[in-house]
Design a protein around this motif. Structure first.
Motif, PDB file in Angstrom:
ATOM      1  N   ILE A   1       0.857  -1.179   0.000  1.00 49.87           N
ATOM      2  CA  ILE A   1       0.000   0.000   0.000  1.00 49.87           C
ATOM      3  C   ILE A   1       0.895   1.231   0.000  1.00 49.87           C
ATOM      4  O   ILE A   1       1.712   1.399   0.910  1.00 49.87           O
ATOM      5  CB  ILE A   1      -0.924   0.017   1.230  1.00 49.87           C
ATOM      6  N   PRO A   2       0.776   2.104  -1.015  1.00 51.45           N
ATOM      7  CA  PRO A   2       1.624   3.296  -1.046  1.00 51.45           C
ATOM      8  C   PRO A   2       1.448   4.148   0.206  1.00 51.45           C
ATOM      9  O   PRO A   2       0.356   4.225   0.772  1.00 51.45           O
ATOM     10  CB  PRO A   2       1.126   4.040  -2.295  1.00 51.45           C
ATOM     11  N   ARG A   3       2.530   4.787   0.609  1.00 51.82           N
ATOM     12  CA  ARG A   3       2.540   5.577   1.837  1.00 51.82           C
ATOM     13  C   ARG A   3       1.614   6.793   1.737  1.00 51.82           C
ATOM     14  O   ARG A   3       0.920   7.142   2.678  1.00 51.82           O
ATOM     15  CB  ARG A   3       3.991   6.017   2.108  1.00 51.82           C
ATOM     16  N   ASP A   4       1.613   7.457   0.583  1.00 50.73           N
ATOM     17  CA  ASP A   4       0.850   8.704   0.439  1.00 50.73           C
ATOM     18  C   ASP A   4      -0.584   8.433   0.022  1.00 50.73           C
ATOM     19  O   ASP A   4      -0.836   7.663  -0.917  1.00 50.73           O
ATOM     20  CB  ASP A   4       1.507   9.603  -0.608  1.00 50.73           C
ATOM     21  N   VAL A   5      -1.510   9.098   0.700  1.00 50.89           N
ATOM     22  CA  VAL A   5      -2.932   8.942   0.366  1.00 50.89           C
ATOM     23  C   VAL A   5      -3.192   9.330  -1.089  1.00 50.89           C
ATOM     24  O   VAL A   5      -3.955   8.666  -1.803  1.00 50.89           O
ATOM     25  CB  VAL A   5      -3.808   9.814   1.300  1.00 50.89           C
ATOM     26  N   GLU A   6      -2.540  10.408  -1.545  1.00 52.58           N
ATOM     27  CA  GLU A   6      -2.754  10.877  -2.912  1.00 52.58           C
ATOM     28  C   GLU A   6      -2.359   9.808  -3.924  1.00 52.58           C
ATOM     29  O   GLU A   6      -3.024   9.638  -4.954  1.00 52.58           O
ATOM     30  CB  GLU A   6      -1.935  12.151  -3.167  1.00 52.58           C
ATOM     31  N   VAL A   7      -1.270   9.089  -3.635  1.00 50.62           N
ATOM     32  CA  VAL A   7      -0.823   8.029  -4.533  1.00 50.62           C
ATOM     33  C   VAL A   7      -1.832   6.874  -4.531  1.00 50.62           C
ATOM     34  O   VAL A   7      -2.233   6.376  -5.587  1.00 50.62           O
ATOM     35  CB  VAL A   7       0.580   7.524  -4.126  1.00 50.62           C
ATOM     36  N   GLN A   8      -2.254   6.479  -3.347  1.00 52.63           N
ATOM     37  CA  GLN A   8      -3.233   5.385  -3.230  1.00 52.63           C
ATOM     38  C   GLN A   8      -4.492   5.666  -4.035  1.00 52.63           C
ATOM     39  O   GLN A   8      -5.012   4.794  -4.734  1.00 52.63           O
ATOM     40  CB  GLN A   8      -3.668   5.204  -1.768  1.00 52.63           C
ATOM     41  N   LEU A   9      -5.000   6.887  -3.908  1.00 57.09           N
ATOM     42  CA  LEU A   9      -6.326   7.199  -4.435  1.00 57.09           C
ATOM     43  C   LEU A   9      -6.318   7.724  -5.866  1.00 57.09           C
ATOM     44  O   LEU A   9      -7.312   7.559  -6.579  1.00 57.09           O
ATOM     45  CB  LEU A   9      -7.010   8.244  -3.537  1.00 57.09           C
ATOM     46  N   TYR A  10      -5.221   8.328  -6.297  1.00 59.52           N
ATOM     47  CA  TYR A  10      -5.287   9.071  -7.557  1.00 59.52           C
ATOM     48  C   TYR A  10      -4.286   8.659  -8.625  1.00 59.52           C
ATOM     49  O   TYR A  10      -4.570   8.837  -9.808  1.00 59.52           O
ATOM     50  CB  TYR A  10      -5.132  10.577  -7.277  1.00 59.52           C
ATOM     51  N   ASP A  11      -3.109   8.179  -8.261  1.00 62.33           N
ATOM     52  CA  ASP A  11      -2.166   7.797  -9.308  1.00 62.33           C
ATOM     53  C   ASP A  11      -2.640   6.516  -9.987  1.00 62.33           C
ATOM     54  O   ASP A  11      -3.155   5.605  -9.328  1.00 62.33           O
ATOM     55  CB  ASP A  11      -0.758   7.602  -8.732  1.00 62.33           C
ATOM     56  N   PRO A  12      -2.474   6.412 -11.316  1.00 56.85           N
ATOM     57  CA  PRO A  12      -2.972   5.240 -12.039  1.00 56.85           C
ATOM     58  C   PRO A  12      -2.209   3.966 -11.661  1.00 56.85           C
ATOM     59  O   PRO A  12      -0.979   3.976 -11.558  1.00 56.85           O
ATOM     60  CB  PRO A  12      -2.749   5.606 -13.505  1.00 56.85           C
ATOM     61  N   ALA A  13      -2.953   2.894 -11.472  1.00 60.27           N
ATOM     62  CA  ALA A  13      -2.350   1.609 -11.080  1.00 60.27           C
ATOM     63  C   ALA A  13      -1.288   1.156 -12.079  1.00 60.27           C
ATOM     64  O   ALA A  13      -0.264   0.578 -11.699  1.00 60.27           O
ATOM     65  CB  ALA A  13      -3.435   0.545 -10.930  1.00 60.27           C
TER      66      ALA A  13
END
Length: 291
Positions: free
Chosen positions: A208-220
């Motif tokens: 699970i990526p550390r940053d919330v922004e990465v988890q929710l918004y960066d493309p898989a």
């Protein structure tokens, strides 16, 4: 008609925005509040600070817009998605949902590729960026080593509108972009390339990526590299071996704990002079190797 008495001051609006962002857990609330308000007012941060000092006010309509943007950022929507732009070295890149937002640490990784291009004795050294995303790496190389010819490949149809826009803005005359799979790209360049660079997806599937922004918004597609995070790295290694001439340079960005596994992979593939390089926080971030 709105009167000045209803218009908040720049300072009050910044304080309100900072408080909202802090409440949302944003890591840099003061900076982000400044950047968002500067975006709304179409000012640089320096100009915004002058307005704070001089007690300037913000028209109520623009203040309302700023509050909307503060709320979006407090909900952890990436700052760059809200403004539509991401700074990278000397560039201002178009970004948004579907494209990976370039990170500050990548600015130090691309320096290895720029150095290798500058060191080349050929009049027009060739650089290739595998999985270019927003085009950050490729366009940094193209604009900072203008004698080089730069080629970039991106697979994602969601990323390509942003990538294409950035290449239109910065890519002339020496950067070429194609929409394809990196494994098959640029066969016409086989054995002629000076530098291959990639910031591939390298997060293990279960992490699970550390940053919330990465988890929710960066493309898989830009994040996850299979069970061990190395699936795309393996393909990059093979493609780079096909493209580079003898003595050519490979530059890879990777996760901070992946250096040993990456060294083993590259050594098994026949790469020489494998070396790891730390980012500004002292974490292993880049690996270079020679063909």
């Amino acid at each position: 008609m709105t009167t000045a008495s209803h218009d908040p001051s720049v300072a009050d609006l910044l304080a309100s925005g900072t408080e909202s962002l802090r409440g949302g857990g944003v890591p840099t609330p003061e900076v982000d509040a400044e950047l968002l308000l500067a975006h709304v007012l179409d000012l640089g941060r320096g100009e915004l600070r002058v307005r704070v000092v001089t007690g300037a006010t913000v028209p109520a309509e623009k203040a309302a817009h700023a509050h909307e943007l503060f709320a979006r950022r407090a909900a952890r929507e990436p700052l760059q998605h809200i403004t539509g732009m991401a700074p990278f070295r000397n560039l201002e890149l178009s970004v948004g949902p579907g494209v990976f937002v370039p990170r500050p640490e990548t600015e130090t990784v691309v320096q290895f590729a720029i150095d290798a291009l500058n060191a080349s004795a050929t009049p027009e050294p060739i650089g290739v960026d595998l999985g270019t995303g927003s085009g950050a790496i490729a366009l940094a190389m193209a604009t900072e080593v203008t004698r080089a010819r730069i080629f970039a490949v991106e697979l994602s149809p969601d990323a390509m509108p942003y990538t294409s826009e950035n290449f239109r803005r910065y890519g002339e005359p020496n950067a070429t972009l194609i929409n394809a799979d990196l494994g098959d790209a640029f066969s016409e360049l086989n054995g002629t390339v000076d530098v291959v660079i990639s910031n591939p997806p390298y997060i293990p599937a279960a992490a699970i990526p550390r940053d919330v922004e990465v988890q929710l918004y960066d493309p898989a597609l830009a994040l996850y590299g299979g069970e061990d995070g190395m699936d795309v790295v393996r393909r990059v290694s093979l493609t780079a071996r096909r493209l580079l001439h003898d003595g050519g340079t490979l530059v890879l960005e990777h996760g901070e704990e992946q250096a040993p596994a990456l060294a083993a992979l590259l050594t098994a593939d026949g790469w020489r002079a494998v070396a790891h390089h730390k980012d500004l926080l002292g974490r292993d971030r880049a690996t270079t190797a020679l063909l």
